[in-house]
Scaffold this active site. Sequence first.
Site, PDB file in Angstrom:
ATOM      1  N   CYS A 196       0.830  -1.211   0.000  1.00 40.21           N
ATOM      2  CA  CYS A 196       0.000   0.000   0.000  1.00 40.21           C
ATOM      3  C   CYS A 196       0.866   1.264   0.000  1.00 40.21           C
ATOM      4  CB  CYS A 196      -0.934  -0.022   1.212  1.00 40.21           C
ATOM      5  SG  CYS A 196      -1.806   1.523   1.516  1.00 40.21           S
ATOM      6  N   CYS A 221      -0.030   3.876   2.636  1.00 36.36           N
ATOM      7  CA  CYS A 221       0.393   3.416   3.967  1.00 36.36           C
ATOM      8  C   CYS A 221       1.830   3.839   4.259  1.00 36.36           C
ATOM      9  CB  CYS A 221       0.275   1.901   4.076  1.00 36.36           C
ATOM     10  SG  CYS A 221      -1.403   1.261   3.934  1.00 36.36           S
TER      11      CYS A 221
END
Length: 272
Positions: free
Chosen positions: A34, A37
């Site tokens: 991600c 993230c």
Amino acid sequence: MGYTIEVQDHNFEQEVLEKSYQKPVIVDFFATWCGPCHMLSPILEKIASEYDCVVAKLNTEENPYISQAFKVEAIPDVKIIAEGRIIDGFVGVLPEPEIRQLLAKCGIKSTLEDSLTDIQQQIAAGDAATASEMLASLLSTYPDNRRVALTAAKFYLAADQMTKADDLISSIQADEREFYAEAQAVKALIKLKLESSLPAENDLDKAFAKAASLTVAGNYGEALPLFLDIIMEDKKYKDEAPRKAMISIFNLLGDTHPLTKEYRRKLTTALY
């Protein structure tokens, strides 16, 4: 000061739910693939170093049970837990100032901010020795923190330690938007400090030296009208040094400060 920890399904109750009765826990649901993230992670790590809280990172791919239990559908998903229950959170990446606002709303205190406030109180009380010791401790604990560096630079500037002040802010780059303008303003103050000590050859020199001294001392409300008077008499004085000094003060105070609003308007009128 808090800390960052990685948690899994098997220890989530102990490391998050139980710990949340001692101090708030910010749970960061993430995955290694991600991109957002990875953008959020250093911000939360910085938060953990400054706030009285725990940042618990949980990989959703490796820990599906907890992710499902908390109904995590998109990542990053951040949940703030206190006394065993979710009190707030957000999905996606928020700018650092917005995260700080959210933590303030949740009553989560910044230990660093408290320390900086204590230092300002010591300075206001005239206890420079205690303020210096506290700053030295913060600089050791947070060597890369820009707010600490700027606070210390202003303190050393007022103490006539210009080289030390300049060294602290020299590494702040233009892409650090939150701090760069203020750092440049402090550099301008260092220059003003040096210029204020030069021999005065005329009334404008005397007025500029006085305004510069007031600025370095933080008396912006008294310095701004003096700079403005010089501009009204000679716009090109010292290569527009009074105008540059006023801009530096605006950068230190911020766009929303009443003095900035008032004197930015007056400066525009005087120039045009």
